[in-house]
Design a protein around this motif. Sequence first.
Motif, PDB file in Angstrom:
ATOM      1  N   GLY A 169     -20.941 -13.555 -10.269  1.00 21.32           N
ATOM      2  CA  GLY A 169     -20.576 -12.142 -10.126  1.00 21.32           C
ATOM      3  C   GLY A 169     -19.664 -11.891  -8.936  1.00 21.32           C
ATOM      4  N   ALA A 170     -19.927 -12.579  -7.834  1.00 19.70           N
ATOM      5  CA  ALA A 170     -19.077 -12.426  -6.647  1.00 19.70           C
ATOM      6  C   ALA A 170     -17.665 -12.912  -6.941  1.00 19.70           C
ATOM      7  CB  ALA A 170     -19.671 -13.187  -5.466  1.00 19.70           C
ATOM      8  N   TRP A 171     -17.557 -14.040  -7.641  1.00 18.69           N
ATOM      9  CA  TRP A 171     -16.234 -14.559  -7.994  1.00 18.69           C
ATOM     10  C   TRP A 171     -15.542 -13.658  -9.009  1.00 18.69           C
ATOM     11  CZ3 TRP A 171     -12.633 -17.340  -6.043  1.00 18.69           C
ATOM     12  CH2 TRP A 171     -12.942 -18.321  -5.120  1.00 18.69           C
ATOM     13  N   THR A 172     -16.302 -13.132  -9.944  1.00 20.60           N
ATOM     14  CA  THR A 172     -15.716 -12.217 -10.924  1.00 20.60           C
ATOM     15  C   THR A 172     -15.170 -10.976 -10.222  1.00 20.60           C
ATOM     16  OG1 THR A 172     -17.201 -13.013 -12.654  1.00 20.60           O
ATOM     17  CG2 THR A 172     -16.184 -10.869 -13.007  1.00 20.60           C
ATOM     18  N   GLY A 173     -15.918 -10.447  -9.265  1.00 18.84           N
ATOM     19  CA  GLY A 173     -15.457  -9.289  -8.492  1.00 18.84           C
ATOM     20  C   GLY A 173     -14.211  -9.598  -7.688  1.00 18.84           C
ATOM     21  N   ALA A 174     -14.173 -10.787  -7.069  1.00 18.45           N
ATOM     22  CA  ALA A 174     -13.000 -11.181  -6.289  1.00 18.45           C
ATOM     23  C   ALA A 174     -11.771 -11.299  -7.188  1.00 18.45           C
ATOM     24  CB  ALA A 174     -13.265 -12.504  -5.568  1.00 18.45           C
ATOM     25  N   LEU A 175     -11.940 -11.885  -8.367  1.00 21.35           N
ATOM     26  CA  LEU A 175     -10.820 -12.009  -9.302  1.00 21.35           C
ATOM     27  C   LEU A 175     -10.410 -10.646  -9.846  1.00 21.35           C
ATOM     28  CD1 LEU A 175     -11.723 -15.269 -11.241  1.00 21.35           C
ATOM     29  CD2 LEU A 175      -9.953 -14.962  -9.503  1.00 21.35           C
ATOM     30  N   ASP A 176     -11.371  -9.752 -10.072  1.00 22.28           N
ATOM     31  CA  ASP A 176     -11.036  -8.386 -10.510  1.00 22.28           C
ATOM     32  C   ASP A 176     -10.125  -7.711  -9.493  1.00 22.28           C
ATOM     33  OD1 ASP A 176     -12.606  -8.611 -12.782  1.00 22.28           O
ATOM     34  OD2 ASP A 176     -14.302  -7.474 -11.959  1.00 22.28           O
ATOM     35  N   GLU A 177     -10.488  -7.828  -8.215  1.00 19.84           N
ATOM     36  CA  GLU A 177      -9.693  -7.202  -7.146  1.00 19.84           C
ATOM     37  C   GLU A 177      -8.294  -7.802  -7.075  1.00 19.84           C
ATOM     38  OE1 GLU A 177      -9.861  -6.699  -2.293  1.00 19.84           O
ATOM     39  OE2 GLU A 177     -11.696  -7.195  -3.368  1.00 19.84           O
ATOM     40  N   LEU A 178      -8.205  -9.111  -7.187  1.00 19.22           N
ATOM     41  CA  LEU A 178      -6.914  -9.791  -7.132  1.00 19.22           C
ATOM     42  C   LEU A 178      -6.057  -9.425  -8.340  1.00 19.22           C
ATOM     43  CD1 LEU A 178      -5.320 -11.779  -5.420  1.00 19.22           C
ATOM     44  CD2 LEU A 178      -6.374 -13.627  -6.703  1.00 19.22           C
ATOM     45  N   GLU A 179      -6.684  -9.326  -9.501  1.00 14.90           N
ATOM     46  CA  GLU A 179      -5.953  -8.965 -10.716  1.00 14.90           C
ATOM     47  C   GLU A 179      -5.437  -7.529 -10.643  1.00 14.90           C
ATOM     48  OE1 GLU A 179      -6.314  -9.891 -15.421  1.00 14.90           O
ATOM     49  OE2 GLU A 179      -8.169  -9.489 -14.353  1.00 14.90           O
ATOM     50  N   LEU A 180      -6.216  -6.626 -10.047  1.00 12.25           N
ATOM     51  CA  LEU A 180      -5.749  -5.244  -9.873  1.00 12.25           C
ATOM     52  C   LEU A 180      -4.528  -5.197  -8.963  1.00 12.25           C
ATOM     53  CD1 LEU A 180      -9.092  -3.238  -9.538  1.00 12.25           C
ATOM     54  CD2 LEU A 180      -7.392  -3.062 -11.363  1.00 12.25           C
ATOM     55  N   ASP A 181      -4.540  -6.016  -7.912  1.00 12.26           N
ATOM     56  CA  ASP A 181      -3.385  -6.061  -7.007  1.00 12.26           C
ATOM     57  C   ASP A 181      -2.126  -6.511  -7.737  1.00 12.26           C
ATOM     58  OD1 ASP A 181      -4.883  -5.199  -4.868  1.00 12.26           O
ATOM     59  OD2 ASP A 181      -5.055  -7.168  -3.921  1.00 12.26           O
ATOM     60  N   VAL A 182      -2.221  -7.578  -8.527  1.00 19.49           N
ATOM     61  CA  VAL A 182      -1.029  -8.075  -9.220  1.00 19.49           C
ATOM     62  C   VAL A 182      -0.604  -7.100 -10.314  1.00 19.49           C
ATOM     63  CG1 VAL A 182      -2.107  -9.582 -10.952  1.00 19.49           C
ATOM     64  CG2 VAL A 182       0.121 -10.159 -10.050  1.00 19.49           C
ATOM     65  N   ALA A 183      -1.549  -6.443 -10.962  1.00 18.35           N
ATOM     66  CA  ALA A 183      -1.194  -5.440 -11.971  1.00 18.35           C
ATOM     67  C   ALA A 183      -0.458  -4.271 -11.320  1.00 18.35           C
ATOM     68  CB  ALA A 183      -2.446  -4.946 -12.693  1.00 18.35           C
ATOM     69  N   HIS A 184      -0.868  -3.907 -10.114  1.00 21.68           N
ATOM     70  CA  HIS A 184      -0.205  -2.818  -9.374  1.00 21.68           C
ATOM     71  C   HIS A 184       1.242  -3.198  -9.060  1.00 21.68           C
ATOM     72  CE1 HIS A 184       0.120   0.609  -6.690  1.00 21.68           C
ATOM     73  NE2 HIS A 184       0.545  -0.192  -5.741  1.00 21.68           N
ATOM     74  N   ILE A 185       1.458  -4.417  -8.599  1.00 24.68           N
ATOM     75  CA  ILE A 185       2.817  -4.890  -8.297  1.00 24.68           C
ATOM     76  C   ILE A 185       3.655  -4.932  -9.565  1.00 24.68           C
ATOM     77  CG2 ILE A 185       4.178  -6.882  -7.520  1.00 24.68           C
ATOM     78  CD1 ILE A 185       2.807  -5.332  -5.257  1.00 24.68           C
ATOM     79  N   GLU A 186       3.086  -5.423 -10.653  1.00 26.11           N
ATOM     80  CA  GLU A 186       3.828  -5.487 -11.918  1.00 26.11           C
ATOM     81  C   GLU A 186       4.228  -4.089 -12.389  1.00 26.11           C
ATOM     82  OE1 GLU A 186       1.765  -9.500 -13.820  1.00 26.11           O
ATOM     83  OE2 GLU A 186       0.846  -7.538 -14.161  1.00 26.11           O
ATOM     84  N   SER A 187       3.336  -3.120 -12.239  1.00 23.53           N
ATOM     85  CA  SER A 187       3.679  -1.764 -12.671  1.00 23.53           C
ATOM     86  C   SER A 187       4.743  -1.152 -11.765  1.00 23.53           C
ATOM     87  CB  SER A 187       2.434  -0.873 -12.734  1.00 23.53           C
ATOM     88  OG  SER A 187       1.929  -0.621 -11.444  1.00 23.53           O
ATOM     89  N   MET A 188       4.719  -1.466 -10.465  1.00 23.89           N
ATOM     90  CA  MET A 188       5.758  -0.959  -9.573  1.00 23.89           C
ATOM     91  C   MET A 188       7.105  -1.586  -9.904  1.00 23.89           C
ATOM     92  SD  MET A 188       4.081  -0.335  -5.802  1.00 23.89           S
ATOM     93  CE  MET A 188       4.021  -2.036  -5.404  1.00 23.89           C
ATOM     94  N   LEU A 189       7.113  -2.865 -10.266  1.00 22.88           N
ATOM     95  CA  LEU A 189       8.361  -3.516 -10.639  1.00 22.88           C
ATOM     96  C   LEU A 189       8.925  -2.924 -11.923  1.00 22.88           C
ATOM     97  CD1 LEU A 189       7.525  -7.230  -9.817  1.00 22.88           C
ATOM     98  CD2 LEU A 189       9.238  -5.811  -8.687  1.00 22.88           C
TER      99      LEU A 189
END
Length: 106
Positions: free
Chosen positions: A7-27
């Motif tokens: 669960g901790a790793w899933t949460g960490a990956l969720d946070e990282l994936e949100l960051d990259v999705a944010h950058i992709e949407s800004m691009l």
Amino acid sequence: MTSDWHGAWTGALDELELDVAHIESMLADEHRYAETPPASLWKPPTELGALPLELKPRADEILTRQLKAAEEIARRLTANRRQTAVTARIETGEAIKRPVYVDRAM
């Protein structure tokens, strides 16, 4: 313990994936990028231990997306530098003091 670790790793990956999705949407939307304040830097969680093997494909996909986004950012920065260099060479129409005649007889 195993479900907490997963669960901790899933949460960490969720946070990282949100960051990259944010950058992709800004691009994808340059106007939105100009109006969006800078994001805080992602910090890897501490004391999680090794990544669960079943989460490796997801982590690899996030890494691939991050690298693609970083490549696009670098490409756009290069294009902006080129555009700035070209713009700097364009005459503004203001009177530029250039010599009109040079006396070479001296």
